[in-house]
Write a protein that holds these residues in place. Structure first.
Motif, PDB file in Angstrom:
ATOM      1  N   GLY A 182     -11.259   5.414  -9.094  1.00  0.00           N
ATOM      2  CA  GLY A 182     -12.484   4.636  -9.092  1.00  0.00           C
ATOM      3  C   GLY A 182     -12.547   3.445  -8.148  1.00  0.00           C
ATOM      4  N   HIS A 183     -11.566   3.268  -7.304  1.00  0.00           N
ATOM      5  CA  HIS A 183     -11.566   2.128  -6.394  1.00  0.00           C
ATOM      6  C   HIS A 183     -12.504   2.362  -5.206  1.00  0.00           C
ATOM      7  CE1 HIS A 183      -8.892  -0.735  -8.032  1.00  0.00           C
ATOM      8  NE2 HIS A 183      -8.470  -1.214  -6.906  1.00  0.00           N
ATOM      9  N   GLN A 184     -13.175   1.305  -4.785  1.00  0.00           N
ATOM     10  CA  GLN A 184     -14.003   1.384  -3.588  1.00  0.00           C
ATOM     11  C   GLN A 184     -13.092   1.369  -2.360  1.00  0.00           C
ATOM     12  OE1 GLN A 184     -16.996  -1.705  -3.511  1.00  0.00           O
ATOM     13  NE2 GLN A 184     -17.545  -1.332  -5.644  1.00  0.00           N
ATOM     14  N   LEU A 185     -13.535   2.030  -1.300  1.00  0.00           N
ATOM     15  CA  LEU A 185     -12.740   2.090  -0.072  1.00  0.00           C
ATOM     16  C   LEU A 185     -12.390   0.704   0.454  1.00  0.00           C
ATOM     17  CD1 LEU A 185     -14.417   5.047   1.861  1.00  0.00           C
ATOM     18  CD2 LEU A 185     -12.199   5.034   0.703  1.00  0.00           C
ATOM     19  N   SER A 186     -13.321  -0.235   0.343  1.00  0.00           N
ATOM     20  CA  SER A 186     -13.093  -1.585   0.884  1.00  0.00           C
ATOM     21  C   SER A 186     -12.019  -2.346   0.108  1.00  0.00           C
ATOM     22  CB  SER A 186     -14.396  -2.390   0.888  1.00  0.00           C
ATOM     23  OG  SER A 186     -14.868  -2.560  -0.438  1.00  0.00           O
ATOM     24  N   TRP A 187     -11.695  -1.914  -1.086  1.00  0.00           N
ATOM     25  CA  TRP A 187     -10.671  -2.584  -1.890  1.00  0.00           C
ATOM     26  C   TRP A 187      -9.261  -2.106  -1.546  1.00  0.00           C
ATOM     27  CZ3 TRP A 187     -13.180  -1.668  -7.372  1.00  0.00           C
ATOM     28  CH2 TRP A 187     -14.375  -2.382  -7.452  1.00  0.00           C
ATOM     29  N   LEU A 188      -9.151  -1.005  -0.829  1.00  0.00           N
ATOM     30  CA  LEU A 188      -7.841  -0.399  -0.591  1.00  0.00           C
ATOM     31  C   LEU A 188      -6.973  -1.109   0.457  1.00  0.00           C
ATOM     32  CD1 LEU A 188      -8.942   3.354  -0.754  1.00  0.00           C
ATOM     33  CD2 LEU A 188      -7.912   1.971  -2.578  1.00  0.00           C
ATOM     34  N   PRO A 189      -7.513  -1.545   1.607  1.00  0.00           N
ATOM     35  CA  PRO A 189      -6.658  -2.161   2.629  1.00  0.00           C
ATOM     36  C   PRO A 189      -5.838  -3.365   2.159  1.00  0.00           C
ATOM     37  CG  PRO A 189      -8.739  -1.521   3.614  1.00  0.00           C
ATOM     38  CD  PRO A 189      -8.888  -1.341   2.118  1.00  0.00           C
ATOM     39  N   PRO A 190      -6.399  -4.319   1.387  1.00  0.00           N
ATOM     40  CA  PRO A 190      -5.549  -5.438   0.946  1.00  0.00           C
ATOM     41  C   PRO A 190      -4.387  -4.976   0.065  1.00  0.00           C
ATOM     42  CG  PRO A 190      -7.874  -5.925   0.528  1.00  0.00           C
ATOM     43  CD  PRO A 190      -7.797  -4.501   0.978  1.00  0.00           C
ATOM     44  N   LEU A 191      -4.627  -3.962  -0.758  1.00  0.00           N
ATOM     45  CA  LEU A 191      -3.565  -3.413  -1.597  1.00  0.00           C
ATOM     46  C   LEU A 191      -2.485  -2.760  -0.740  1.00  0.00           C
ATOM     47  CD1 LEU A 191      -5.708  -1.856  -4.429  1.00  0.00           C
ATOM     48  CD2 LEU A 191      -3.870  -3.482  -4.773  1.00  0.00           C
ATOM     49  N   MET A 192      -2.922  -1.973   0.230  1.00  0.00           N
ATOM     50  CA  MET A 192      -1.958  -1.278   1.089  1.00  0.00           C
ATOM     51  C   MET A 192      -1.143  -2.287   1.901  1.00  0.00           C
ATOM     52  SD  MET A 192      -2.361   2.164   3.371  1.00  0.00           S
ATOM     53  CE  MET A 192      -3.878   1.700   4.137  1.00  0.00           C
ATOM     54  N   ASP A 193      -1.777  -3.296   2.440  1.00  0.00           N
ATOM     55  CA  ASP A 193      -1.055  -4.319   3.211  1.00  0.00           C
ATOM     56  C   ASP A 193      -0.026  -5.038   2.347  1.00  0.00           C
ATOM     57  OD1 ASP A 193      -2.580  -3.645   5.426  1.00  0.00           O
ATOM     58  OD2 ASP A 193      -3.930  -5.366   5.241  1.00  0.00           O
ATOM     59  N   ALA A 194      -0.426  -5.412   1.140  1.00  0.00           N
ATOM     60  CA  ALA A 194       0.492  -6.124   0.240  1.00  0.00           C
ATOM     61  C   ALA A 194       1.656  -5.231  -0.178  1.00  0.00           C
ATOM     62  CB  ALA A 194      -0.261  -6.614  -0.994  1.00  0.00           C
ATOM     63  N   LEU A 195       1.371  -3.951  -0.444  1.00  0.00           N
ATOM     64  CA  LEU A 195       2.421  -3.019  -0.850  1.00  0.00           C
ATOM     65  C   LEU A 195       3.414  -2.789   0.292  1.00  0.00           C
ATOM     66  CD1 LEU A 195       3.493  -1.258  -3.123  1.00  0.00           C
ATOM     67  CD2 LEU A 195       1.985   0.576  -2.314  1.00  0.00           C
ATOM     68  N   LYS A 196       2.910  -2.585   1.492  1.00  0.00           N
ATOM     69  CA  LYS A 196       3.797  -2.410   2.652  1.00  0.00           C
ATOM     70  C   LYS A 196       4.681  -3.636   2.863  1.00  0.00           C
ATOM     71  CE  LYS A 196       0.960   0.777   5.316  1.00  0.00           C
ATOM     72  NZ  LYS A 196       0.199   0.991   6.571  1.00  0.00           N
ATOM     73  N   SER A 197       4.092  -4.805   2.723  1.00  0.00           N
ATOM     74  CA  SER A 197       4.847  -6.038   2.903  1.00  0.00           C
ATOM     75  C   SER A 197       5.943  -6.170   1.850  1.00  0.00           C
ATOM     76  CB  SER A 197       3.892  -7.232   2.840  1.00  0.00           C
ATOM     77  OG  SER A 197       4.595  -8.431   2.959  1.00  0.00           O
ATOM     78  N   LYS A 198       5.601  -5.903   0.602  1.00  0.00           N
ATOM     79  CA  LYS A 198       6.573  -6.028  -0.490  1.00  0.00           C
ATOM     80  C   LYS A 198       7.681  -4.980  -0.384  1.00  0.00           C
ATOM     81  CE  LYS A 198       7.723  -7.854  -4.505  1.00  0.00           C
ATOM     82  NZ  LYS A 198       8.160  -9.229  -4.634  1.00  0.00           N
ATOM     83  N   MET A 199       7.359  -3.814   0.170  1.00  0.00           N
ATOM     84  CA  MET A 199       8.328  -2.724   0.283  1.00  0.00           C
ATOM     85  C   MET A 199       9.134  -2.761   1.581  1.00  0.00           C
ATOM     86  SD  MET A 199       6.412   0.615  -1.302  1.00  0.00           S
ATOM     87  CE  MET A 199       7.883   1.615  -1.036  1.00  0.00           C
ATOM     88  N   ARG A 200       8.877  -3.729   2.434  1.00  0.00           N
ATOM     89  CA  ARG A 200       9.468  -3.754   3.781  1.00  0.00           C
ATOM     90  C   ARG A 200      10.981  -3.527   3.793  1.00  0.00           C
ATOM     91  NH1 ARG A 200       6.400  -4.949   7.470  1.00  0.00           N
ATOM     92  NH2 ARG A 200       5.217  -6.476   6.306  1.00  0.00           N
TER      93      ARG A 200
END
Length: 165
Positions: free
Chosen positions: A115-133
């Motif tokens: 149910g997430h809107q497309l515009s909500w996904l990039p901040p999540l993906m950026d934060a996840l990539k950063s945390k998983m670096r």
């Protein structure tokens, strides 16, 4: 086909291609957190985590905790899978998951949020990539192999077969 429902989404994969890592008896004995499954797709092992929702980035503390929890699940899952492959022959693995050469394995991590809107996904993906670096570096995984998608994209990519309202 192995079909299961998580977070209002129905997943279905050939039985030889999916390992329900979260349901492993061994996992419950070692008290690790895990993703819903590991799927063999397009010559790669894909760790899939499903969620019904996520906090907005503006709710900083909740958002940071959510990203930490997802990171922990991905890191525990890749560690557990590799340990099973190397040290736990008693664990029943599907054929295509079992035959992966760990030295050459290519990994991806996909968080699917219903149910997430497309515009909500990039901040999540950026934060996840950063945390998983650090984990990505350790396992030699390019950060482009970390994806955060919604149920519509998951349907398009055939990760799910159905999404409930």
């Amino acid at each position: 086909m192995l079909t299961f429902t998580e977070s209002k989404m129905t997943f279905s994969f050939p039985e030889d291609d999916v390992y329900r890592i979260e349901k492993s008896d061994l996992l419950s004995k070692v008290h690790l957190k895990a993703t819903e499954c590991v799927v063999w797709r397009n010559d790669r092992l894909v760790f899939v985590e499903a969620k019904c929702s996520s906090p907005r980035p503006q709710r900083r503390e909740d958002f940071d905790q959510f990203i930490s929890d997802i990171t922990e699940k991905f890191v525990h899952s890749i560690t557990f899978y590799n340990a099973v492959m190397l040290r736990h022959e008693e664990e029943l693995l599907p054929m295509n998951i079992k035959k992966v050469d760990l030295r050459k394995a290519d990994y991806s991590f996909v968080l699917v949020i219903h149910g997430h809107q497309l515009s909500w996904l990039p901040p999540l993906m950026d934060a996840l990539k950063s945390k998983m670096r650090d984990a990505l570096r350790l396992w030699s995984v390019a950060d482009v192999n970390v994806k955060v998608i919604n149920d519509e994209l998951a349907l398009d990519r055939k990760l799910i077969v159905e999404s409930q309202a």
